[in-house]
Scaffold this active site. Structure first.
Site, PDB file in Angstrom:
ATOM      1  N   GLU A   1      -9.153   2.832  -1.732  1.00 18.50           N
ATOM      2  CA  GLU A   1      -9.604   1.431  -1.853  1.00 18.50           C
ATOM      3  C   GLU A   1      -8.757   0.622  -0.881  1.00 18.50           C
ATOM      4  O   GLU A   1      -7.662   0.183  -1.211  1.00 18.50           O
ATOM      5  CB  GLU A   1      -9.398   0.919  -3.289  1.00 18.50           C
ATOM      6  CG  GLU A   1     -10.204   1.661  -4.344  1.00 18.50           C
ATOM      7  CD  GLU A   1     -11.663   1.213  -4.428  1.00 18.50           C
ATOM      8  OE1 GLU A   1     -12.043   0.273  -3.715  1.00 18.50           O
ATOM      9  OE2 GLU A   1     -12.403   1.829  -5.216  1.00 18.50           O
TER      10      GLU A   1
ATOM     11  N   CYS B   1      -8.283  -8.374  -1.812  1.00 17.75           N
ATOM     12  CA  CYS B   1      -8.997  -7.503  -0.869  1.00 17.75           C
ATOM     13  C   CYS B   1     -10.390  -8.063  -0.627  1.00 17.75           C
ATOM     14  O   CYS B   1     -10.983  -7.837   0.428  1.00 17.75           O
ATOM     15  CB  CYS B   1      -9.051  -6.080  -1.400  1.00 17.75           C
ATOM     16  SG  CYS B   1      -9.654  -5.987  -3.073  1.00 17.75           S
ATOM     17  N   THR B   2     -10.929  -8.824  -1.595  1.00 20.47           N
ATOM     18  CA  THR B   2     -12.270  -9.392  -1.444  1.00 20.47           C
ATOM     19  C   THR B   2     -12.258 -10.851  -0.954  1.00 20.47           C
ATOM     20  O   THR B   2     -13.303 -11.507  -0.933  1.00 20.47           O
ATOM     21  CB  THR B   2     -13.029  -9.346  -2.792  1.00 20.47           C
ATOM     22  OG1 THR B   2     -12.203  -9.955  -3.782  1.00 20.47           O
ATOM     23  CG2 THR B   2     -13.379  -7.934  -3.207  1.00 20.47           C
TER      24      THR B   2
ATOM     25  N   ALA C   1     -14.765  -9.454  -8.994  1.00 21.52           N
ATOM     26  CA  ALA C   1     -15.782  -8.509  -9.445  1.00 21.52           C
ATOM     27  C   ALA C   1     -15.679  -8.337 -10.950  1.00 21.52           C
ATOM     28  O   ALA C   1     -14.660  -8.649 -11.545  1.00 21.52           O
ATOM     29  CB  ALA C   1     -15.583  -7.170  -8.754  1.00 21.52           C
TER      30      ALA C   1
HETATM   31  P1  NAD Z   1       0.371  -1.037   1.386  1.00 21.62           P
HETATM   32  O1  NAD Z   1      -0.581  -0.117   2.060  1.00 21.62           O
HETATM   33  O2  NAD Z   1       1.501  -1.554   2.165  1.00 21.62           O
HETATM   34  O3  NAD Z   1       0.997  -0.318   0.090  1.00 21.62           O
HETATM   35  C1  NAD Z   1       0.208   0.280  -0.901  1.00 21.62           C
HETATM   36  C2  NAD Z   1       1.002   1.355  -1.625  1.00 21.62           C
HETATM   37  O4  NAD Z   1       1.273   2.465  -0.760  1.00 21.62           O
HETATM   38  C3  NAD Z   1       2.357   0.897  -2.122  1.00 21.62           C
HETATM   39  O5  NAD Z   1       2.536   1.414  -3.422  1.00 21.62           O
HETATM   40  C4  NAD Z   1       3.314   1.522  -1.115  1.00 21.62           C
HETATM   41  O6  NAD Z   1       4.623   1.695  -1.617  1.00 21.62           O
HETATM   42  C5  NAD Z   1       2.651   2.831  -0.839  1.00 21.62           C
HETATM   43  N1  NAD Z   1       2.999   3.492   0.435  1.00 21.62           N
HETATM   44  C6  NAD Z   1       3.463   2.959   1.589  1.00 21.62           C
HETATM   45  N2  NAD Z   1       3.571   3.910   2.546  1.00 21.62           N
HETATM   46  C7  NAD Z   1       3.161   5.069   1.997  1.00 21.62           C
HETATM   47  C8  NAD Z   1       3.016   6.399   2.482  1.00 21.62           C
HETATM   48  N3  NAD Z   1       3.313   6.730   3.741  1.00 21.62           N
HETATM   49  N4  NAD Z   1       2.535   7.355   1.646  1.00 21.62           N
HETATM   50  C9  NAD Z   1       2.199   7.032   0.375  1.00 21.62           C
HETATM   51  N5  NAD Z   1       2.321   5.788  -0.143  1.00 21.62           N
HETATM   52  C10 NAD Z   1       2.798   4.815   0.657  1.00 21.62           C
HETATM   53  O7  NAD Z   1      -0.521  -2.228   0.784  1.00 21.62           O
HETATM   54  P2  NAD Z   1      -0.051  -3.634   0.176  1.00 21.62           P
HETATM   55  O8  NAD Z   1       0.519  -4.480   1.249  1.00 21.62           O
HETATM   56  O9  NAD Z   1       0.736  -3.425  -1.061  1.00 21.62           O
HETATM   57  O10 NAD Z   1      -1.467  -4.250  -0.303  1.00 21.62           O
HETATM   58  C11 NAD Z   1      -2.319  -5.017   0.480  1.00 21.62           C
HETATM   59  C12 NAD Z   1      -3.494  -4.200   0.970  1.00 21.62           C
HETATM   60  O11 NAD Z   1      -4.171  -3.587  -0.116  1.00 21.62           O
HETATM   61  C13 NAD Z   1      -4.542  -5.045   1.667  1.00 21.62           C
HETATM   62  O12 NAD Z   1      -4.990  -4.371   2.812  1.00 21.62           O
HETATM   63  C14 NAD Z   1      -5.666  -5.148   0.642  1.00 21.62           C
HETATM   64  O13 NAD Z   1      -6.941  -5.379   1.168  1.00 21.62           O
HETATM   65  C15 NAD Z   1      -5.578  -3.809   0.002  1.00 21.62           C
HETATM   66  N6  NAD Z   1      -6.211  -3.819  -1.308  1.00 21.62           N
HETATM   67  C16 NAD Z   1      -7.415  -3.198  -1.436  1.00 21.62           C
HETATM   68  C17 NAD Z   1      -8.082  -3.232  -2.655  1.00 21.62           C
HETATM   69  C18 NAD Z   1      -9.408  -2.563  -2.820  1.00 21.62           C
HETATM   70  O14 NAD Z   1      -9.796  -2.341  -3.952  1.00 21.62           O
HETATM   71  N7  NAD Z   1     -10.126  -2.224  -1.770  1.00 21.62           N
HETATM   72  C19 NAD Z   1      -7.497  -3.887  -3.753  1.00 21.62           C
HETATM   73  C20 NAD Z   1      -6.267  -4.499  -3.582  1.00 21.62           C
HETATM   74  C21 NAD Z   1      -5.631  -4.449  -2.352  1.00 21.62           C
END
Ligand code: NAD
Length: 565
Positions: free
Chosen positions: A286, A320-321, A515
């Protein structure tokens, strides 16, 4: 501060000492790297959380596997009863937990509470699901044969069935261990969507939350584990390992984890997707959105303007939305913009403490996001965009009173993109790319629209034809949410049909943002194709088998193949 301790003590999180164990696998522990939880509205350090050391992570993964072996033998409706109790425990703490979301993540009061409500709602859904996760009986071409699609064990009608097997077939089987990696912006709901369905399916779940929202994960885990313990279920059915990138990577790479449900950025999702795939695990992604709203000349502006306002400014643009792109039909563009600007400059949009029920504009979650905001404004200005709502032009508020003067507040901004940039973005669409390939190589204009900037900046362009606006809607790599405003059925038909929006969420007279749990939630293309929550999303959380059973005294081969010597 007393403001913070009131929120934390309501959830039985000790405020002194402010060092907390961030690992739960049946017992609380934590001796790894220390992560700070910082209030984004005031800069106050709320707590230091001890994350999982490599040994603790290894141990937690083992406990989770053991917990799965126990939990899968509990009949699904009995698991549903435990989920119902979790729902009750969450509902009892809904406002307190919602306040913690506001305190630690920074979203405003009603949105913090709304996030917990989503967890409550998905529990209701999962309770029902626990009696409805059925497989299918498929017609066989061979006489006396039945194909069960769902489980692989022998049915109870067979004489040599295993007496240990209490399940009635055909049902889908539990998958095993689910690893949930979540983002900062939904520190409660995303885990809720996954946990409730995963439990109904009979899995054990291990959660690696965002390193900057550890308190939310600790508070949720305390509530959930309390219910598990009361029911004599191992706590590691819903384990927690706080930590950063290293802990996330270890969960992703572990063979103990059958499926990884990852919510976060495109950049990290790409790595996670490849890593899980390379060990043939299951993955649900996601990722980022870059969501557009299209306003037709026949739209009801009294509905569309507030919806775009909430979509672009709500959660300070950190959903995200969130609405990031606005395409206005030329006929209504001036009026729409004037009305939108009035809302953007309304006194009600003053930045405030997210815990205060009157606040509409909370802070950005991190200091780093301030730079992302500044860079976005600079990039857009550099490309010739006109920023029409950033006050003095800096996007910052100079007059905030302590302690909010140390918060990450920015002024939500609208960027009008000039015609020539807009029309180049159009040539990035798949439909145009073959015939006008020389324009596709012009990445400058494309990149302006193609990036998800996780801050409240709304890019606006004008269009003449719906087809043009749909092409722009689809021209970006992401495909999460999209929204068309019209009263004309013919436009609706185009929008939801094969030549319409290519996003996972295709709304009509409903904004891009937010949503309900009943529908499957997720996006296409670089958003990752994952689906969570309602709809058929549960089908990903189980292990499917096609099981052909011969009830007859013959053993014919399919397709009439004859192999008689
Ligand atoms: P991020 O990608 O920086 O972090 C997400 C998670 O991944 C964290 O728990 C982080 O510690 C972990 N992580 C970081 N590097 C990693 C690696 N190499 N391997 C495994 N895990 C790792 O995201 P963020 O800044 O916390 O969140 C914002 C983003 O999330 C935005 O792009 C937003 O659109 C997206 N988002 C999407 C949805 C959806 O349902 N599509 C919902 C909420 C947020």
């Amino acid at each position: 501060s007393s403001r913070a301790s009131a929120v934390l003590s309501a959830l039985e999180i000790p405020t002194t000492p402010i060092e907390l164990p961030g690992v739960y696998d049946g017992e609380w522990k934590g001796s790894g790297e220390v992560f700070q939880s910082v209030c984004p509205a005031t800069g106050e350090v709320l707590a230091n959380v001890n994350s999982a050391s490599p040994a603790e992570l290894h141990g937690a993964l083992e406990r989770t596997r053991e917990a799965y072996v126990y939990f899968r033998s509990i009949p699904a409706p009995k698991r549903g009863e435990i989920i119902r109790q979790i729902r009750e425990a969450l509902a009892a703490k809904r406002d307190d937990l919602g306040a913690l979301v506001s305190l630690e993540m920074g979203k405003i009061r009603t949105e913090g509470i709304g996030e917990v409500q989503e967890f409550v709602d998905i529990c209701d859904y999962a309770v029902g699901l626990s009696r409805m996760m059925n497989g299918r009986v498929v017609n066989s071409e061979r006489p006396g044969h039945t194909i069960l699609e769902g489980k692989s064990r022998v049915p109870p009608t067979m004489p040599h069935r295993s007496h240990q097997s209490p399940t009635i077939c055909p049902v889908p089987n539990p998958l095993g261990v689910l690893g949930v990696l979540s983002a900062f912006n939904f520190p409660v709901a995303v885990y809720g969507w996954n946990l409730a369905i995963s439990m109904a399916a009979g899995n054990a779940t291990i959660w690696k939350p965002s390193p900057s929202t550890p308190l939310c994960s600790i508070a949720v885990t305390k509530i959930v584990s309390g219910v598990l313990e009361k029911n004599g279920v191992p706590g590691a059915v819903a384990g927690l390992v706080t930590g950063g990138k290293d802990v996330g990577e270890a969960v992703v790479q572990s063979q103990e984890v059958d499926m990884v449900s990852f919510t976060g950025s495109e950049k990290v999702g790409r790595i996670v997707g490849k890593n899980v795939q390379s060990r043939f695990g299951k993955v649900l992604l996601e990722l980022g959105g870059n969501n557009a709203a299209i306003i037709m000349p026949d739209a009801d502006l009294s509905l569309a303007v507030p919806a775009v306002f909430f979509g672009s400014v709500g959660t300070a643009g950190q959903r995200c939305t969130s609405t990031r792109r606005l395409y206005l039909h030329r006929a209504i563009a001036p009026e729409f913009l004037a009305r939108l600007q009035t809302l953007y400059t309304s006194p009600a949009l003053q930045p405030g403490d997210p815990l205060d029920a009157r606040t509409l504009l909370g802070p950005l979650h991190s200091r780093a996001a301030l730079d992302i905001f500044d860079d976005a404004i600079a990039e857009l200005k550099g490309a010739g965009a006109q920023i029409v709502s950033a006050g003095d032009g800096s996007g910052r508020y100079e007059d905030l009173t302590p302690p909010l003067d140390r918060g990450n507040f920015v002024r939500p901004s609208i960027a009008l993109i000039p015609k020539q940039l807009k029309s180049k973005a159009k040539f990035n669409s798949k439909a145009k790319s073959e015939s006008e390939s020389e324009s596709v190589s012009d990445a400058g204009a494309g990149a302006l629209w193609a990036t998800e900037r996780f801050v409240p900046v709304l890019c606006v362009a004008e269009f003449d034809e719906l087809e043009e606006a749909i092409a722009w809607n689809n021209a970006v790599p992401q495909g999460l949410s999209s929204s068309l405003w019209t009263r004309d059925l013919r436009h609706v038909g185009k929008w939801i049909g094969p030549a319409g929006s290519d996003a996972g969420i295709v709304n009509v007279n409903v904004g891009t943002s937010g949503a309900e749990i009943g529908a499957a939630f997720g996006g296409n293309k670089s958003t990752g194709w994952g689906r969570e929550s309602g709809g058929d999303a549960w089908k990903q959380y189980v292990r499917w088998s096609a099981c052909t059973i011969n009830f007859s005294d013959e053993a014919p081969l399919a397709q009439g193949v004859n192999f008689t010597p």
